[in-house]
Design a protein around this motif. Structure first.
Motif, short mmCIF file in Angstrom:
data_model
loop_
_atom_site.label_atom_id
_atom_site.label_comp_id
_atom_site.label_asym_id
_atom_site.label_seq_id
_atom_site.Cartn_x
_atom_site.Cartn_y
_atom_site.Cartn_z
N GLY A 135 0.86 -1.18 0.00
CA GLY A 135 0.00 0.00 0.00
C GLY A 135 0.89 1.23 0.00
O GLY A 135 2.02 1.18 0.50
N GLY A 136 0.41 2.32 -0.58
CA GLY A 136 1.20 3.56 -0.61
C GLY A 136 2.38 3.45 -1.54
O GLY A 136 2.38 2.65 -2.49
N GLY A 137 3.40 4.27 -1.25
CA GLY A 137 4.60 4.27 -2.10
C GLY A 137 4.36 4.94 -3.43
O GLY A 137 5.01 4.62 -4.43
N TRP A 138 3.43 5.88 -3.48
CA TRP A 138 3.05 6.53 -4.75
C TRP A 138 3.88 7.77 -5.05
O TRP A 138 3.65 8.43 -6.06
CB TRP A 138 1.57 6.87 -4.74
CG TRP A 138 0.70 5.66 -4.61
CD1 TRP A 138 0.01 5.25 -3.50
CD2 TRP A 138 0.45 4.67 -5.61
NE1 TRP A 138 -0.66 4.08 -3.76
CE2 TRP A 138 -0.41 3.70 -5.04
CE3 TRP A 138 0.86 4.49 -6.94
CZ2 TRP A 138 -0.85 2.58 -5.75
CZ3 TRP A 138 0.41 3.39 -7.65
CH2 TRP A 138 -0.44 2.44 -7.06
N GLY A 139 4.79 8.12 -4.17
CA GLY A 139 5.63 9.30 -4.43
C GLY A 139 4.97 10.58 -3.97
O GLY A 139 3.78 10.60 -3.61
N GLY A 143 0.96 10.90 -3.11
CA GLY A 143 0.69 10.38 -1.78
C GLY A 143 1.83 10.62 -0.83
O GLY A 143 2.19 11.76 -0.57
N ASP B 164 -5.05 0.86 -3.40
CA ASP B 164 -4.59 0.51 -2.05
C ASP B 164 -5.69 -0.20 -1.26
O ASP B 164 -5.42 -1.07 -0.46
CB ASP B 164 -4.16 1.78 -1.29
CG ASP B 164 -2.70 2.16 -1.58
OD1 ASP B 164 -2.00 1.34 -2.20
OD2 ASP B 164 -2.28 3.26 -1.19
N LYS B 189 1.89 6.14 -11.84
CA LYS B 189 3.12 6.67 -11.26
C LYS B 189 4.09 7.09 -12.36
O LYS B 189 4.62 8.20 -12.34
CB LYS B 189 3.74 5.59 -10.37
CG LYS B 189 4.42 6.12 -9.15
CD LYS B 189 4.81 5.00 -8.21
CE LYS B 189 6.10 5.33 -7.49
NZ LYS B 189 6.48 4.31 -6.51
N TYR B 193 5.14 11.16 -12.85
CA TYR B 193 6.50 11.62 -12.59
C TYR B 193 7.32 11.87 -13.86
O TYR B 193 8.46 12.27 -13.79
CB TYR B 193 7.21 10.67 -11.62
CG TYR B 193 6.54 10.71 -10.28
CD1 TYR B 193 6.75 11.78 -9.40
CD2 TYR B 193 5.63 9.74 -9.90
CE1 TYR B 193 6.11 11.85 -8.19
CE2 TYR B 193 4.97 9.81 -8.68
CZ TYR B 193 5.21 10.87 -7.83
OH TYR B 193 4.55 10.95 -6.64
#
Lengths: 302, 302
Positions: A135-139, A143, B164, B189, B193
């Motif tokens: 979960g998360g880690g989207w930059g 996020g 998520d 992502k 970016y």
């Protein structure tokens, strides 16, 4: 004597530790950043340097494997690093994971649990019955709630909001103004749009210091960070079969910020009671050792 | 015949219009971006090109002045452009303002009022008794709430949050996936970016289309955009002596998005009743004309 080398290749430094197959540290190496997204060749060289250093004091014996956890893990960077390692350490098997995976293995000794990392960014990695859940880690644009970068940006947004509403500067704002040696609130804009992500994230320390002194705005931001990290963790926990997973917090924010930790546990407890929490920092290279050992046993077992 | 040239030098295009001193359009020119922060020389050349074009059809008569409103207004870009214009249009006085100021003058014919702009970014500029008041305009990392970029990022954040939490994709998410031809949510992502701010902001159109079709998530985002823009406007209104200011909305979001406009007015009315609202788009170059006229009258009056 047989040994393996575990490597934590991060955005600012790379650490390599040589472990005996019983898990005893017998060599250590440190070099600069090992994130290949920052600079392919330099990062690869830093990683090789750290590995070399960690082996340099070991006179005899064979290296059974190198296990690397890297920031900036993509199919391309993994392939590039594999090629580089094969050339520089011929005949030694090299396994590459992302940095969250080795931190998870370090915290839970290779066993099940949910790890939430709050460093410059934030991410959650659960492992349940050998299955990984993320979960998360989207930059930072999508996020990374609760991370050092997120905490710093909340403080800066608060400062520009004070300007827009012409309300007096909070103690937190004054501390940031002082730390960055800014003259007007418009200098914030120049700072944010020219600074690197790391430099912005470094402001989280000021928020933490102010929070520790009871400053109102800082407290609010840090408590919200803990809440956001709990929400991220719960979104992963909700997908686990086993609801009694151990929970670990890792990274600078969890390590240094008591207010975030307390808020994190508070919001986790609202969802589920009586979980175990780990916050003791441990070198992620030890995670490489645990993962290697499991793999080594599997090979030997065949 | 005497005339002046008004220039709107934006991030994607530059428009120049030659006006008689009575305000009648007698020449028109268009070229590419005029934001010097993007590229000093090219932007300067585009501005000069548009000005030249706007004058080309006018056989006789003298130009009384060039008035420019530019995106990327900083002390450095103003100085660079002044030098360039002096060299290319010798003997013609050239005045440079930021783009919000000329849009304000265009909407209120150089008179008092509060203008809120929601384009790629967002900013509010009030003019009360000849005094300018500002709010917002902090850029995409610190604010720009309610802007096209902000709307797009909310939609993208919603998509990663669905991932998520493993909840089914909303119609909005499906539309964005289709528009960007993404395969997995992780491609978001890569997109965010690597894309420019403009390219991300362009997704606001999809949110608007979905909102118009009644899609739940899109409606929520657009209504919140209107609310955020109202909050920004109120923060400026609160600092005005005159609380009965006229309010104008400018930029792509106000121009194309009925849902944002309605939500904006709704939240403004909660704070203060019976204000006048203007949303009719007008060329910002006309604002240059109004500012020039005021200045011209001042000179002649002396």
């Amino acid at each position: 004597m047989k040994f393996m080398v575990g490597v934590d290749a991060g955005g600012t430094k790379t650490e390599a530790v040589a472990y005996t197959l019983a898990g005893k540290e017998i060599g250590h190496g440190v070099s600069s950043f090992g994130n290949l997204l920052l600079h392919h060749e330099e990062a690869s060289r830093h990683i090789a340097e750290a590995v070399q250093q960690s082996m340099s004091a070991i006179k005899e014996g064979s290296c059974c494997g190198i296990w690397i956890g890297m920031a900036g893990y993509t199919p391309q960077t993994v392939e590039a690093l594999q090629l580089y390692m094969r050339k520089n350490f011929p005949g030694i098997a090299c396994q590459i994971e992302d940095d969250a995976t080795i931190a998870h293995a370090a915290m839970f000794k290779g066993k099940d649990g949910i790890l939430t990392i709050a460093g410059t960014g934030s991410i959650c990695l659960g492992c349940c019955h050998n299955q990984y859940l993320r979960g998360g880690g989207w930059g930072h644009l999508l996020g990374d709630e609760g991370s050092a970068y997120w905490i710093a940006i909340q403080a800066l947004r608060h400062m520009v909001s004070e300007e827009d509403q012409r309300i007096p500067r909070s103690a937190l704002s004054q501390a940031v103004f002082h730390a960055l040696q800014l003259k007007t609130v418009h200098d914030i804009k120049s700072f944010v749009y020219s600074a690197t992500k790391d430099k912005i994230a470094a402001l989280a320390v000021i928020v933490q210091q102010q929070g520790d002194q009871g400053e109102h705005t800082a407290l609010g931001i840090l408590k919200e960070a803990g809440q956001k990290l709990a929400q991220l963790t719960i979104s992963v926990l909700n997908r686990c079969e086993n609801q009694q997973m151990r929970i670990a917090g890792y990274g600078g924010i969890f390590e240094h910020c008591e207010i975030v930790r307390a808020s994190f546990i508070h919001h986790m407890e609202e969802r589920i009671n009586g979980l175990d929490y780990l916050f003791t920092p441990i070198s992620a290279t030890k995670g490489c050792y645990y993962l290697f050992s499991k793999h080594w046993r599997d090979i030997k077992g065949k």
